[in-house]
Design an enzyme around this catalytic site. Structure first.
Site, mmCIF file in Angstrom:
data_model
loop_
_atom_site.group_PDB
_atom_site.id
_atom_site.type_symbol
_atom_site.label_atom_id
_atom_site.label_comp_id
_atom_site.label_asym_id
_atom_site.label_seq_id
_atom_site.Cartn_x
_atom_site.Cartn_y
_atom_site.Cartn_z
ATOM 1 N N GLY A 9 0.832 -1.197 0.000
ATOM 2 C CA GLY A 9 0.000 0.000 0.000
ATOM 3 C C GLY A 9 0.867 1.248 0.000
ATOM 4 O O GLY A 9 2.021 1.207 0.436
ATOM 5 N N GLN A 25 3.257 9.974 0.744
ATOM 6 C CA GLN A 25 4.530 9.246 0.697
ATOM 7 C C GLN A 25 5.327 9.535 -0.572
ATOM 8 O O GLN A 25 6.521 9.246 -0.626
ATOM 9 C CB GLN A 25 4.289 7.733 0.837
ATOM 10 C CG GLN A 25 3.803 7.361 2.234
ATOM 11 C CD GLN A 25 3.652 5.862 2.381
ATOM 12 O OE1 GLN A 25 2.645 5.304 1.986
ATOM 13 N NE2 GLN A 25 4.669 5.216 2.929
ATOM 14 N N CYS A 56 6.360 -0.001 7.169
ATOM 15 C CA CYS A 56 5.989 1.193 6.398
ATOM 16 C C CYS A 56 7.101 1.517 5.409
ATOM 17 O O CYS A 56 8.275 1.536 5.786
ATOM 18 C CB CYS A 56 5.787 2.370 7.356
ATOM 19 S SG CYS A 56 5.358 3.898 6.518
ATOM 20 N N LEU A 57 6.741 1.780 4.151
ATOM 21 C CA LEU A 57 7.750 2.106 3.137
ATOM 22 C C LEU A 57 8.496 3.392 3.485
ATOM 23 O O LEU A 57 9.602 3.611 3.013
ATOM 24 C CB LEU A 57 7.099 2.251 1.754
ATOM 25 C CG LEU A 57 6.499 0.970 1.159
ATOM 26 C CD1 LEU A 57 5.827 1.274 -0.176
ATOM 27 C CD2 LEU A 57 7.563 -0.103 0.992
ATOM 28 N N HIS A 97 -3.515 1.889 8.401
ATOM 29 C CA HIS A 97 -2.161 2.432 8.245
ATOM 30 C C HIS A 97 -2.145 3.548 7.185
ATOM 31 O O HIS A 97 -1.574 4.621 7.412
ATOM 32 C CB HIS A 97 -1.210 1.294 7.856
ATOM 33 C CG HIS A 97 0.210 1.716 7.679
ATOM 34 N ND1 HIS A 97 1.192 1.454 8.617
ATOM 35 C CD2 HIS A 97 0.820 2.399 6.676
ATOM 36 C CE1 HIS A 97 2.337 1.967 8.188
ATOM 37 N NE2 HIS A 97 2.147 2.540 7.006
ATOM 38 N N GLU A 98 -2.771 3.296 6.033
ATOM 39 C CA GLU A 98 -2.757 4.289 4.952
ATOM 40 C C GLU A 98 -3.588 5.519 5.329
ATOM 41 O O GLU A 98 -3.216 6.653 5.008
ATOM 42 C CB GLU A 98 -3.268 3.692 3.636
ATOM 43 C CG GLU A 98 -2.481 2.486 3.124
ATOM 44 C CD GLU A 98 -0.972 2.689 3.075
ATOM 45 O OE1 GLU A 98 -0.512 3.837 2.943
ATOM 46 O OE2 GLU A 98 -0.239 1.686 3.190
ATOM 47 N N HIS A 105 -1.569 7.856 7.274
ATOM 48 C CA HIS A 105 -0.683 8.685 6.440
ATOM 49 C C HIS A 105 -1.412 9.950 5.979
ATOM 50 O O HIS A 105 -0.823 11.021 5.898
ATOM 51 C CB HIS A 105 -0.215 7.917 5.202
ATOM 52 C CG HIS A 105 0.983 7.042 5.452
ATOM 53 N ND1 HIS A 105 2.188 7.539 5.903
ATOM 54 C CD2 HIS A 105 1.172 5.710 5.295
ATOM 55 C CE1 HIS A 105 3.060 6.551 6.018
ATOM 56 N NE2 HIS A 105 2.470 5.418 5.661
HETATM 57 NI NI NI Z 1 3.307 3.546 5.680
#
Ligand code: NI
Length: 174
Positions: A45, A50, A87-88, A129-130, A133
């Protein structure tokens, strides 16, 4: 053009994203860029902030069906579930976090239709989670104080040892 994924410390990750009020060709292109960045990472995701875009939109793919959700919100949540979350934007760090197990999400799709999705476990976690963000909230904000201390130390260590790509650190529930 390839977009870099912003990492922890970038102020864009701590800001609230704006509501999308116009679904146009530009937004469709943004979704393409987001999906490319997500697959390249690779991740399941990715939220627009991001890649530096403060818009309420995230993409995901958990079953080889790329999806984009616009102006998403959770209208109901229930249960509790602990999951080793990553998380990226905080690459390499995985932390056990407790969150609701099931969520009911409402959003717009790229055609502007309202869609509702009932999700549990992994997908419910991804949504939460998204959505965080889009509110400028990162995993560190969801950790216990003890986890956050340890997480920051481990993350800084990994960032400095930039040669050891692919390395990861796991922090249990505390
Ligand atoms: Ni993340």
């Amino acid at each position: 053009m390839a977009y870099d994924i912003r990492t922890y410390g970038d102020p864009v990750l701590a800001s609230k994203a704006a509501v999308v009020d116009n679904i146009d060709a530009k937004l469709v292109r943004l979704v393409d860029h987001m999906l490319q960045a997500m697959y390249r990472a690779p991740g399941l995701g990715l939220a627009a902030p991001q890649i530096g875009v403060q818009k309420q939109i995230f993409v995901y793919d958990v079953d080889e069906h790329p999806m984009a959700l616009i102006n998403p919100r959770i209208v109901e949540s229930s249960g509790e579930w602990v999951y080793d979350e990553g998380c990226l934007s905080i690459p390499g760090l995985y932390v056990e976090i407790l969150r609701p197990k099931e969520v009911h999400l409402e959003a717009l799709d790229l055609e502007g239709n309202t869609i509702t999705i009932e999700a549990d476990e992994l997908l419910a976690r991804l949504f939460q989670h998204e959505l965080d963000h889009l509110d400028g909230i990162l995993m560190f904000d969801r950790m216990s104080e003890e986890q956050r201390k340890e997480g920051l130390i481990e993350y800084r260590k990994m960032s400095q040892e930039s040669t050891s790509l692919g390395e990861s650190r796991h922090i249990g529930l505390k």
